[in-house]
Design a protein around this motif. Structure first.
Motif, mmCIF file in Angstrom:
data_model
loop_
_atom_site.group_PDB
_atom_site.id
_atom_site.type_symbol
_atom_site.label_atom_id
_atom_site.label_comp_id
_atom_site.label_asym_id
_atom_site.label_seq_id
_atom_site.Cartn_x
_atom_site.Cartn_y
_atom_site.Cartn_z
ATOM 1 N N GLU A 134 0.809 -1.224 0.000
ATOM 2 C CA GLU A 134 0.000 0.000 0.000
ATOM 3 C C GLU A 134 0.842 1.274 0.000
ATOM 4 N N ASN A 135 2.125 1.172 -0.299
ATOM 5 C CA ASN A 135 2.968 2.338 -0.503
ATOM 6 C C ASN A 135 3.100 2.621 -1.995
ATOM 7 N N PHE A 136 3.533 3.834 -2.334
ATOM 8 C CA PHE A 136 3.628 4.237 -3.727
ATOM 9 C C PHE A 136 4.860 3.610 -4.387
ATOM 10 N N ILE A 137 4.867 3.635 -5.704
ATOM 11 C CA ILE A 137 6.065 3.300 -6.475
ATOM 12 C C ILE A 137 6.460 4.548 -7.253
ATOM 13 N N ILE A 138 7.621 5.106 -6.910
ATOM 14 C CA ILE A 138 8.169 6.268 -7.601
ATOM 15 C C ILE A 138 9.662 6.012 -7.733
ATOM 16 N N ASP A 139 10.091 5.643 -8.927
ATOM 17 C CA ASP A 139 11.480 5.217 -9.067
ATOM 18 C C ASP A 139 11.861 5.207 -10.547
ATOM 19 N N TRP A 140 13.168 5.165 -10.792
ATOM 20 C CA TRP A 140 13.679 4.985 -12.143
ATOM 21 C C TRP A 140 13.417 3.547 -12.591
#
Length: 426
Positions: free
Chosen positions: A362-368
């Motif tokens: 339930e956490n976001f995915i923000i990544d290269w």
């Protein structure tokens, strides 16, 4: 005495900026930039326009990314399959909650504090009200998490009981002994207006928004990316994918871990509508034996908004979701009204169907992208991301213009909670 901060501006702090600096660390660059302005490389061949950054999906996150990239001096194209602030994805339905004492995880608090400030900045820039702070309640099962965040970060709050709240806000009928946290900086965002404001600001700064163009593919080309839509092709040095429920169509590897979930909310009238007016009634998040619930007071005459997190737990495909509201949907929402808000009518005067894109933790995915250093992935907001979008737009802009990479495990693709679940083949 319960404090009311209706329409109050959030205190300006550097807390959010400190988080953004800890979220990023230098990455090994594909090409080092000497200035925030990227140098667009023209592409040979007819019909291909060149940009610094292409953003696929111009909803809650994508619109904020476009805004902050153009503020940084980038030449940006945003590509959106539908209209701006459309009703097919995850950000429609008039309003979204915002609160500082974040019960989900104390680590989110500095980011939401930064988001508050950026929403106020956007309001000032566009001369439009977008965020209303009328106070918020964290009820029963979410009390401990909210209290921990409030105490950890020194946030203003008050500890109450169900009896206290019932007296102060007669629209509620909570069990008298349950714990409730009141936070004066709780409130709501006008979500479609926020998206429109971000897009308008981005266009003022030079962004091109291509509306009604469906992306059908993308390929890395040298140090950049070529994006193909049903209408055109574009080239960009960087690609940011903020496609919400459609992200697995852009990045098939996500199908293994992300679930798209159907969500239904309703707006309810009352014989005593004044009880639920936003100037007299707070937002709330509540968890009991029946589930996790959330509500927004009556604003602009629509009635009390109510939703249940995960609703009927229906996993769907974004292009074939059932957008008709059934009697089962209405019965689900009625349960909370019967138990806790008896003054509201049991039949909604308006309903809306949207989608959540949920990660396992339930956490976001923000990544290269693990394979392509010119591609940033942003999704899986898991039903609680919109409030952060202003700050996430700034974060992604900083990742592009400064060539920095996140270092926190909370949003990284290779974090421990996703280990072994998400595989990008070489």
């Amino acid at each position: 005495m319960i404090l009311r901060n209706s329409h109050q501006a959030c205190r300006s702090t550097n807390e959010g900026r400190r988080l953004l600096s800890t979220l990023t660390s230098p990455r090994i660059p594909n090409k080092r930039l000497d200035a925030p302005r990227l140098s667009t490389k023209p592409r040979a061949g007819p019909g291909i326009e060149s940009y610094d950054v292409a953003v696929v999906g111009v909803g809650g996150m994508g619109s904020a990314v476009c805004h902050h990239l153009t503020k940084a001096g980038c030449k940006v194209v945003g590509i959106e399959n539908f209209d701006i602030a459309h009703g097919h994805g995850s950000s429609h339905g008039h309003t979204r909650l915002i609160r500082s004492a974040y019960q989900e995880d104390v680590e989110y608090v500095p980011l939401v504090r930064r988001a508050y400030q950026l929403w106020r900045d956007l309001e000032q820039e566009m001369e439009e009200e977008l965020m209303i702070l009328n106070g918020g309640l964290d009820v029963d099962g979410v009390f401990e998490g909210a209290l921990l965040s409030a105490q950890t970060h020194g946030l203003e709050h008050e500890i109450l009981t169900g009896k206290d709240v019932n007296l102060e806000y007669p629209g509620f009928s909570f069990p008298e002994d349950i714990p409730i946290l009141f936070q004066p900086e709780g409130g709501f965002l006008l979500s479609e207006r926020c998206i429109q404001a971000h897009c308008k600001a981005a266009k003022i700064n030079g962004a091109e928004l291509r509306i009604g163009e469906r992306v059908i593919g993308w390929n890395t080309e040298g140090s950049g990316v070529e994006i193909t839509t049903k209408k055109s092709r574009v080239f960009a040095q960087y690609l940011v994918i903020t496609a919400g429920p459609w992200i697995s169509q852009c990045v098939p590897e996500f199908e293994a871990i992300l679930e798209v979930e159907r969500q239904v909310v309703g707006w309810y009238g009352s014989k005593h509508p004044e009880l639920f007016d936003f100037e007299r009634f707070p937002i709330f998040a509540s968890k009991d034996s029946t589930g996790m619930w959330y509500g927004v007071p009556n604003f602009e005459g629509r009635g009390l908004k109510l939703g249940k997190l995960n609703h009927l737990k229906e996993v769907v495909k974004p292009d074939s979701i059932d957008r008709e509201v059934s009697e089962q949907d209405i019965t689900c929402l009625r349960e909370y009204l019967d138990n806790n808000i008896p003054e509201a009518y049991k039949t909604p005067n308006e309903t809306s169907v949207c989608m959540f894109t949920n990660a396992p933790d339930e956490n976001f995915i923000i990544d290269w992208h693990p394979r392509f250093p010119q591609v940033i992935l942003c999704s899986a907001c898991s039903g609680h991301g919109f409030k952060f979008s202003s700050a996430i737009g700034e974060m992604i802009s900083n990742m592009v213009t400064n060539e920095q990479k996140q270092s926190t495990n909370m949003f990284k693709i290779d974090r421990e909670s996703l280990e072994g679940k998400l595989v990008f083949p070489c």
